[in-house]
Design an enzyme around this catalytic site. Structure first.
Site, PDB file in Angstrom:
ATOM      1  N   GLN A 176       0.840  -1.208   0.000  1.00  0.00           N
ATOM      2  CA  GLN A 176       0.000   0.000   0.000  1.00  0.00           C
ATOM      3  C   GLN A 176       0.868   1.249   0.000  1.00  0.00           C
ATOM      4  O   GLN A 176       0.596   2.210  -0.720  1.00  0.00           O
ATOM      5  CB  GLN A 176      -0.921  -0.010   1.220  1.00  0.00           C
ATOM      6  N   ASP A 327      -2.037 -11.629   4.328  1.00  0.00           N
ATOM      7  CA  ASP A 327      -3.465 -11.657   4.671  1.00  0.00           C
ATOM      8  C   ASP A 327      -3.948 -13.061   5.029  1.00  0.00           C
ATOM      9  O   ASP A 327      -5.110 -13.241   5.419  1.00  0.00           O
ATOM     10  CB  ASP A 327      -4.298 -11.114   3.506  1.00  0.00           C
TER      11      ASP A 327
HETATM   12  C1  S3P Z   1      -2.687  -4.699  -0.081  1.00  0.00           C
HETATM   13  C2  S3P Z   1      -1.513  -4.744   0.613  1.00  0.00           C
HETATM   14  C3  S3P Z   1      -1.389  -5.381   1.930  1.00  0.00           C
HETATM   15  C4  S3P Z   1      -2.575  -6.289   2.246  1.00  0.00           C
HETATM   16  C5  S3P Z   1      -3.879  -5.644   1.885  1.00  0.00           C
HETATM   17  C6  S3P Z   1      -3.917  -5.328   0.404  1.00  0.00           C
HETATM   18  C7  S3P Z   1      -2.701  -4.021  -1.395  1.00  0.00           C
HETATM   19  O1  S3P Z   1      -1.327  -4.373   2.922  1.00  0.00           O
HETATM   20  O2  S3P Z   1      -2.576  -6.635   3.611  1.00  0.00           O
HETATM   21  O3  S3P Z   1      -4.965  -6.518   2.181  1.00  0.00           O
HETATM   22  O4  S3P Z   1      -3.662  -4.208  -2.164  1.00  0.00           O
HETATM   23  O5  S3P Z   1      -1.741  -3.291  -1.691  1.00  0.00           O
HETATM   24  P1  S3P Z   1       0.070  -3.644   3.332  1.00  0.00           P
HETATM   25  O6  S3P Z   1       0.522  -2.839   2.212  1.00  0.00           O
HETATM   26  O7  S3P Z   1      -0.302  -2.817   4.533  1.00  0.00           O
HETATM   27  O8  S3P Z   1       0.991  -4.776   3.664  1.00  0.00           O
END
Ligand code: S3P
Length: 450
Positions: A176, A327
Site C-alpha cells: 500500500q 493476509d
Molecule cells: C494490499 C496490501 C497489503 C494487504 C492488503 C492489500 C494491497 O497491505 O494486507 O490486504 O492491495 O496493496 P500492506 O501494504 O499494509 O501490507
C-alpha cells in the site's frame, strides 16, 4: 460506508465433506487498482470480474467524487471514464472508505500531487489504523496532511500544487505504501523512485506498465528499485480481474480440515508475491495441488484442488515468505490448529496493524475454542491438536475484520462443538458471496437471528 449496520451473529457447525467447485470473487487488490488507474487514464477502461465487495464499491464511489465517470454495466462488469493524470477534481464531500486500508491509502497517494484538497474517513477499524506511513512520503512530494493524533482518520490532505519527484525507501514491507508513492509520482515531473527491501505484491507496477507508464524494476543490493517516469498519459485498458488467492484460501483451507472433502477452486492468480500460503500448506503436508497451470494476462494462474489432509504437520513458516501471505495468517492459524505439532509464525509485526490486530484477534478466538496460542510483538505460534482435536464451543469477536470472521467460520466446520461469530457482517467487505459459496460446498454456516 462507515460500519455495516446491525451485527449479524452467525454459527458454524461441524459439517459433512465439502465437495464441488468454488468460484471465488475477483482479486481485491487488483479491483481497487483497476478503478483508480482507470480514473487516471484518458478515456474508457472496461473491467470484468471486479470484486463487488464493500471495500471496492467505496473506491468506485471515491473515483466518482474525484470526477471520473464510473458505471456498473452488469455483474462484475464496470466502465471507468478517466480524467487523466493530474485531472482529479476536488471532491465536494468527505470520502468515506469504509473498512478499506488499501482504498484510502492508494487514493491519498493518487491525489497527493494534485492541487486539490480532500478529507478522508472510514469505519471504526480504519479510523484506528496508522496513516503516517502514507502521509510521510506524500509530504516529500509537497502534500500536507492534517489528521487525528497518531496520524489517524479523519484526515484532510492538501495536494501539492507544484509536486516534486521523490526517492523513497519504504520503512516497512507494504504494497500500500509503495503503491501510494508510485501513484503520487504519476503527477510529479521527473522520476520517482521507490525502494523496497522485501518484495511485496507488485500489482501496481504491473498495471502501471499495462496502462502505458514508463516503469522499471531492478533487483539491487538495496532491494527492489522501482523507477517511474512522471506525467505519462495513461492509456485506458480492458482488464479481466483474476480471482483472489486471498479469498481462495478459505474454501481451500476448509477442505483441508473437514474429513472427506475434495474441493476445486478454479482460476486462481498465483503471482509469486501472493501465493505464499499455498506453498506453506504444501510444506505442512496438505493435499493441495495446482491443476492446469497456465498464464493469463501475464500472471501465473492455476486451478487449486484441496482434499482433506489429516496428516499435516506444524512447521516454522519462513519469515521471508510473510509478505507473500500476509493476509492469510489468520486462516493458516486455523489449519495449524488441526495439524500435529507446533506451527511458528515469525516476522509478522504487520499483522498487528491490519483491519484488526490479527494476532490478538485470532489468539483470543482460538484460545476460547481450546487451542493453545503463544505470541510476541512480531511472532505467534499455534499448538496443533491434530485432525480430531479442536473442541470449539465459544463465541468469537470478529472485530470489524472480514478475514477474522471467515477464519473462524472455517474453524467451526470441523470443531467438536459449533463456533459462534458475534458478527459475520464484515465478510461483505471482501467476499460478499462467502456464505452461499460455502453452503454450496456443504458447510453449515447459519445466521443466528433468522
Ligand atoms: C494490499 C496490501 C497489503 C494487504 C492488503 C492489500 C494491497 O497491505 O494486507 O490486504 O492491495 O496493496 P500492506 O501494504 O499494509 O501490507
Amino acid at each position: 460506508m462507515s460500519g455495516h449496520g446491525p451485527a449479524i451473529p452467525m454459527t458454524s457447525r461441524k459439517c459433512g465433506p465439502l465437495t464441488g467447485e468454488a468460484h471465488v470473487p475477483g482479486d481485491k487488490s487488483i479491483s481497487h487498482r483497476s478503478l483508480i488507474l482507470g480514473a487516471m487514464a484518458v478515456g474508457e477502461t472496461h473491467i470484468t470480474g471486479l470484486l463487488e465487495g464493500e471495500d471496492v464499491i467505496g473506491t468506485a464511489n471515491a473515483m466518482k467524487a474525484f470526477g471520473a465517470d464510473v458505471e456498473r454495466l452488469g455483474d462484475g462488469e464496470w466502465r471507468v471514464y478517466g480524467v487523466g493524470v493530474g485531472g482529479f477534481a476536488e471532491p465536494e464531500n468527505v470520502i468515506d472508505c469504509g473498512n478499506a486500508g488499501t482504498g484510502v491509502r492508494l487514493i491519498m497517494g493518487a491525489m497527493a500531487s494534485s492541487d486539490i484538497t480532500a478529507t478522508f474517513t472510514g469505519d471504526a477499524s480504519l479510523r484506528s489504523r496508522p496513516m503516517g506511513r502514507v502521509t510521510n512520503p506524500i509530504a516529500l512530494f509537497g502534500a500536507q496532511s492534517y489528521g487525528r493524533e497518531g496520524g489517524r482518520l479523519p484526515m484532510t490532505v492538501i495536494g501539492a500544487a507544484d509536486p516534486v519527484p521523490v526517492r523513497y525507501t519504504t520503512p516497512m514491507a507494504s504494497a500500500q505504501v509503495k503503491s501510494a508513492v508510485l501513484l503520487a509520482g504519476l503527477n510529479a515531473p521527473g522520476e520517482t523512485v521507490v525502494i523496497e527491501k522485501e518484495a511485496t505484491r507488485d500489482h501496481t507496477e504491473r498495471m502501471l506498465a499495462g496502462f502505458g507508464a514508463e516503469i522499471t524494476v531492478e533487483d539491487t543490493d538495496e532491494g527492489h528499485v522501482i523507477t517511474l517516469k512522471g506525467q505519462p498519459e495513461l492509456m485506458p485498458q480492458t482488464i479481466a480481474v483474476p480471482r483472489d488467492p486471498s479469498s481462495a484460501a478459505f474454501p481451500v483451507c476448509a477442505a483441508l480440515i473437514v474429513p472427506g472433502s475434495d474441493v476445486l477452486v478454479p482460476n486462481i492468480g498465483l503471482n509469486p508475491t501472493r501465493a505464499g500460503l499455498f506453498y506453506t500448506l504444501q510444506d505442512m503436508g496438505a493435499d493441495l495441488i495446482f491443476e492446469n497451470p497456465r498464464e493469463e494476462g501475464g500472471e501465473p494462474v492455476a486451478d487449486l484442488r484441496a482434499k482433506y489432509s489429516p496428516n499435516m504437520k506444524g512447521i516454522v513458516v519462513p519469515p521471508e515468505r510473510a509478505a507473500s501471505m500476509i493476509d492469510e495468517y489468520p486462516i493458516l492459524s486455523v489449519v495449524a490448529s488441526y495439524a500435529t505439532g507446533k506451527t511458528e509464525m515469525p516476522g509478522v509485526h504487520e499483522l498487528r496493524v491490519k483491519e484488526s490486530d490479527r494476532i490478538d484477534a485470532m489468539a483470543k478466538g482460538l484460545r476460547a475454542n481450546g487451542v493453545t496460542v503463544d505470541e510476541g510483538e512480531d511472532w505467534w505460534s499455534v499448538e496443533g491438536l491434530g485432525p480430531e482435536g479442536v473442541p470449539g464451543g465459544a463465541t468469537v469477536a470478529t472485530v470489524l475484520d472480514h478475514r477474522i470472521a471467515m477464519s473462524f467460520a472455517c474453524l467451526g466446520m470441523a470443531t467438536q462443538k459449533p463456533v459462534h461469530l458475534d458478527d459475520g457482517g464484515p465478510i461483505a467487505t471482501s467476499f460478499p458471496v462467502f456464505e452461499g459459496l460455502m453452503a454450496g460446498l456443504g458447510a453449515q454456516l447459519t445466521r443466528d437471528n433468522k
